[in-house]
Design a protein around this motif. Structure first.
Motif, PDB file in Angstrom:
ATOM      1  N   ALA A 245       4.454  -2.897  10.056  1.00 51.32           N
ATOM      2  CA  ALA A 245       4.271  -3.157   8.619  1.00 51.32           C
ATOM      3  C   ALA A 245       3.998  -1.864   7.865  1.00 51.32           C
ATOM      4  O   ALA A 245       4.536  -1.642   6.769  1.00 51.32           O
ATOM      5  N   LEU A 246       3.160  -1.001   8.435  1.00 48.78           N
ATOM      6  CA  LEU A 246       2.838   0.273   7.782  1.00 48.78           C
ATOM      7  C   LEU A 246       4.090   1.129   7.608  1.00 48.78           C
ATOM      8  O   LEU A 246       4.304   1.734   6.551  1.00 48.78           O
ATOM      9  N   GLY A 247       4.909   1.189   8.669  1.00 51.38           N
ATOM     10  CA  GLY A 247       6.100   2.033   8.607  1.00 51.38           C
ATOM     11  C   GLY A 247       7.225   1.427   7.796  1.00 51.38           C
ATOM     12  O   GLY A 247       8.036   2.159   7.212  1.00 51.38           O
ATOM     13  N   ALA A 248       7.292   0.094   7.728  1.00 51.28           N
ATOM     14  CA  ALA A 248       8.406  -0.575   7.049  1.00 51.28           C
ATOM     15  C   ALA A 248       8.396  -0.332   5.543  1.00 51.28           C
ATOM     16  O   ALA A 248       9.439  -0.410   4.891  1.00 51.28           O
ATOM     17  N   GLY A 249       7.223  -0.046   4.984  1.00 53.47           N
ATOM     18  CA  GLY A 249       7.129   0.130   3.540  1.00 53.47           C
ATOM     19  C   GLY A 249       7.751   1.413   3.031  1.00 53.47           C
ATOM     20  O   GLY A 249       8.127   1.498   1.853  1.00 53.47           O
ATOM     21  N   GLY A 250       7.853   2.425   3.899  1.00 45.71           N
ATOM     22  CA  GLY A 250       8.415   3.693   3.459  1.00 45.71           C
ATOM     23  C   GLY A 250       7.591   4.321   2.348  1.00 45.71           C
ATOM     24  O   GLY A 250       6.356   4.207   2.312  1.00 45.71           O
ATOM     25  N   LEU A 251       8.265   4.968   1.414  1.00 38.66           N
ATOM     26  CA  LEU A 251       7.572   5.659   0.326  1.00 38.66           C
ATOM     27  C   LEU A 251       7.136   4.719  -0.785  1.00 38.66           C
ATOM     28  O   LEU A 251       6.002   4.784  -1.251  1.00 38.66           O
ATOM     29  N   LEU A 252       8.016   3.805  -1.196  1.00 39.19           N
ATOM     30  CA  LEU A 252       7.735   2.947  -2.359  1.00 39.19           C
ATOM     31  C   LEU A 252       7.523   1.485  -1.998  1.00 39.19           C
ATOM     32  O   LEU A 252       7.135   0.691  -2.854  1.00 39.19           O
ATOM     33  N   GLY A 253       7.754   1.102  -0.754  1.00 36.98           N
ATOM     34  CA  GLY A 253       7.523  -0.269  -0.333  1.00 36.98           C
ATOM     35  C   GLY A 253       8.725  -1.184  -0.532  1.00 36.98           C
ATOM     36  O   GLY A 253       9.695  -0.842  -1.219  1.00 36.98           O
ATOM     37  N   GLU A 282       4.393  -3.657   1.240  1.00 42.29           N
ATOM     38  CA  GLU A 282       4.958  -4.074  -0.043  1.00 42.29           C
ATOM     39  C   GLU A 282       4.977  -2.954  -1.078  1.00 42.29           C
ATOM     40  O   GLU A 282       5.831  -2.954  -1.974  1.00 42.29           O
ATOM     41  N   PHE A 283       4.039  -1.995  -0.983  1.00 43.25           N
ATOM     42  CA  PHE A 283       3.959  -0.924  -1.990  1.00 43.25           C
ATOM     43  C   PHE A 283       4.138   0.469  -1.396  1.00 43.25           C
ATOM     44  O   PHE A 283       4.029   1.454  -2.129  1.00 43.25           O
ATOM     45  N   PHE A 289      -1.757   4.965  -0.631  1.00 44.58           N
ATOM     46  CA  PHE A 289      -2.467   6.193  -1.013  1.00 44.58           C
ATOM     47  C   PHE A 289      -3.287   5.968  -2.278  1.00 44.58           C
ATOM     48  O   PHE A 289      -4.431   6.434  -2.389  1.00 44.58           O
ATOM     49  N   THR A 290      -2.719   5.249  -3.243  1.00 41.37           N
ATOM     50  CA  THR A 290      -3.453   4.925  -4.478  1.00 41.37           C
ATOM     51  C   THR A 290      -4.660   4.056  -4.171  1.00 41.37           C
ATOM     52  O   THR A 290      -5.745   4.247  -4.730  1.00 41.37           O
ATOM     53  N   MET A 291      -4.485   3.105  -3.248  1.00 41.04           N
ATOM     54  CA  MET A 291      -5.594   2.230  -2.879  1.00 41.04           C
ATOM     55  C   MET A 291      -6.724   3.031  -2.239  1.00 41.04           C
ATOM     56  O   MET A 291      -7.905   2.848  -2.569  1.00 41.04           O
ATOM     57  N   LEU A 292      -6.362   3.932  -1.342  1.00 38.21           N
ATOM     58  CA  LEU A 292      -7.373   4.782  -0.715  1.00 38.21           C
ATOM     59  C   LEU A 292      -8.034   5.689  -1.750  1.00 38.21           C
ATOM     60  O   LEU A 292      -9.230   5.983  -1.652  1.00 38.21           O
ATOM     61  N   GLY A 293      -7.265   6.132  -2.750  1.00 32.71           N
ATOM     62  CA  GLY A 293      -7.838   6.939  -3.823  1.00 32.71           C
ATOM     63  C   GLY A 293      -8.912   6.193  -4.587  1.00 32.71           C
ATOM     64  O   GLY A 293      -9.935   6.774  -4.977  1.00 32.71           O
ATOM     65  N   CYS A 294      -8.702   4.895  -4.801  1.00 34.14           N
ATOM     66  CA  CYS A 294      -9.722   4.073  -5.473  1.00 34.14           C
ATOM     67  C   CYS A 294     -11.003   4.008  -4.634  1.00 34.14           C
ATOM     68  O   CYS A 294     -12.113   4.123  -5.170  1.00 34.14           O
TER      69      CYS A 294
END
Length: 385
Positions: A245-253, A282-283, A289-294
């Motif tokens: 799942a982590l790899g399937a999203g690629g850069l933009l999901g 999905e993203f 990365f944005t989620m971790l930034g939060c």
């Protein structure tokens, strides 16, 4: 707002004045994380509010109101309640072990069945532990915090609930309790020699603990972590599917609601332990990365709040609660990426779960109370031990 304005009796008791002292940036970030969790739970359920998204949103709304209300409670009341809260929670943990009220779920006897509801005392024990340690360190000098026979008291405060929860067995909660307590002792000024000695002892104890003390299913989790491919359809399934799942999203999901691993239910526990894998699928990298930034922003703001407190109790309590939150993020993140064994630690506010959300929001209520009452001075003479 100046310190003198906050300490004038007339100003101090005004609710409006206290509300203006709340760090609304932190509140906004918590809302963003919980809102993202709601959106992901809606997606995972195939575009339905039930069974998870609606409950998650309603629960967060109620707990946010409670958090804001508790942030107005003066720090002296948190200080006075620290030992009683710890004692009550320790009693509840003991009741699981020694009374018929203990309830087994998921292979662990870690719930307390009160008839009208079930609670998981180990979750709340983490808050009680931070409060009790903060009160103990408030009274003692920097030298005693660095090295003294009196350190047996905080060590016992950590060790007793750790052993009780580990015996249930709930190694995820036990690990959080032990690590949170250790971080609080470190922040309070524990000698580096003791830290090094304890780290060496842990390293020496881990192999025999894994081989001779752990239950079979727990040992399998550790061995699977080392080599997931050894049992791809059994104990290694969770980690393998999470990595896919982590790899399937690629850069933009793949897009919102289009994650095959979660939508087709290949990903286990996709609404709790592995919800971050769904975010990544999905993203993509940018979304995760944005989620971790939060999460990082929340941690940095909370640590800043801790550093501004005039009382040692406030500094230790707020920093301890922040450490507790940070440990959840780091352990869950490492777990879904295959960098740590699967131990059932959720991603705070993102994962579905009432007990976890409640403890996180209570913890931030204390952090916010430290912010609102940062100029409060607490007496050194109060307290036991």
């Amino acid at each position: 707002m100046t310190a003198s304005a906050l300490t004038r009796p007339g100003e101090r008791e005004r609710v409006s004045t206290k509300l203006s002292e709340i760090d609304w940036r932190l509140v906004a970030l918590l809302c963003v994380i919980a809102g993202t969790g709601t959106a992901m739970l809606y997606s995972i359920a195939g575009g339905h509010w039930q069974p998870w998204a609606a409950n998650h949103l309603i629960r967060f709304g109620g707990l946010l109101t409670v958090m804001l209300a508790l942030s107005l409670v003066h720090l002296k009341w948190w200080f006075r309640a620290a030992y009683p809260i710890y004692g009550v929670l320790l009693l509840l943990v003991l009741m699981i072990e020694f009374t018929p009220l203990g309830y087994t779920a998921g292979g662990a006897r870690n719930w307390l069945n009160l008839g009208f509801t079930r609670i998981q005392p180990a979750e709340f024990m983490k808050i009680g532990l931070v409060l009790a340690l903060a009160r103990w360190y408030h009274k003692h000098s920097a030298q005693e915090a660095r090295w003294s026979w009196k350190l047996l008291f905080p060590a016992g405060m950590i060790g007793v609930p750790f052993l009780l929860v580990a015996k249930q067995p709930d190694l995820g909660s036990a690990m959080i309790i032990g690590l949170t307590g250790a971080v609080v002792m470190f922040l309070a000024g524990l000698s580096w020699r003791i830290i090094a000695a304890c780290a060496a002892a842990v390293v020496a104890v881990v192999p025999p603990f894994v081989m001779f003390v752990m239950h079979d299913y727990q040992r399998n989790r550790v061995l699977t972590f080392l080599d997931p491919a050894s049992d791809p359809s059994g104990t290694g399934y969770n980690i393998i599917q999470s990595k896919i799942a982590l790899g399937a999203g690629g850069l933009l999901g793949k897009g919102y609601g289009l994650g095959s691993q979660s939508q087709l239910e290949f990903l286990p526990e996709r609404h709790t332990d592995f919800i971050f894998s769904t975010v990544s699928e999905e993203f993509g990298f940018l979304g995760s990365f944005t989620m971790l930034g939060c999460y990082i922003a929340v941690i940095l703001i909370a640590l800043r709040i801790a550093s501004l407190s005039h009382s040692h109790f406030g500094r230790i309590a707020a920093a301890g609660m922040t450490a507790y939150f940070a440990l959840f993020v780091m352990i869950n993140g490492a777990m879904v990426m295959g960098l740590a064994p699967v131990v059932g630690v959720p991603m705070p506010l993102l994962s579905y779960g009432g007990s976890s959300m409640m403890t996180v929001m209570f913890g931030f209520a204390l952090v916010m109370a430290t912010r609102v009452h940062r100029y409060a001075e607490l007496p050194k003479g109060e307290g036991l031990f």
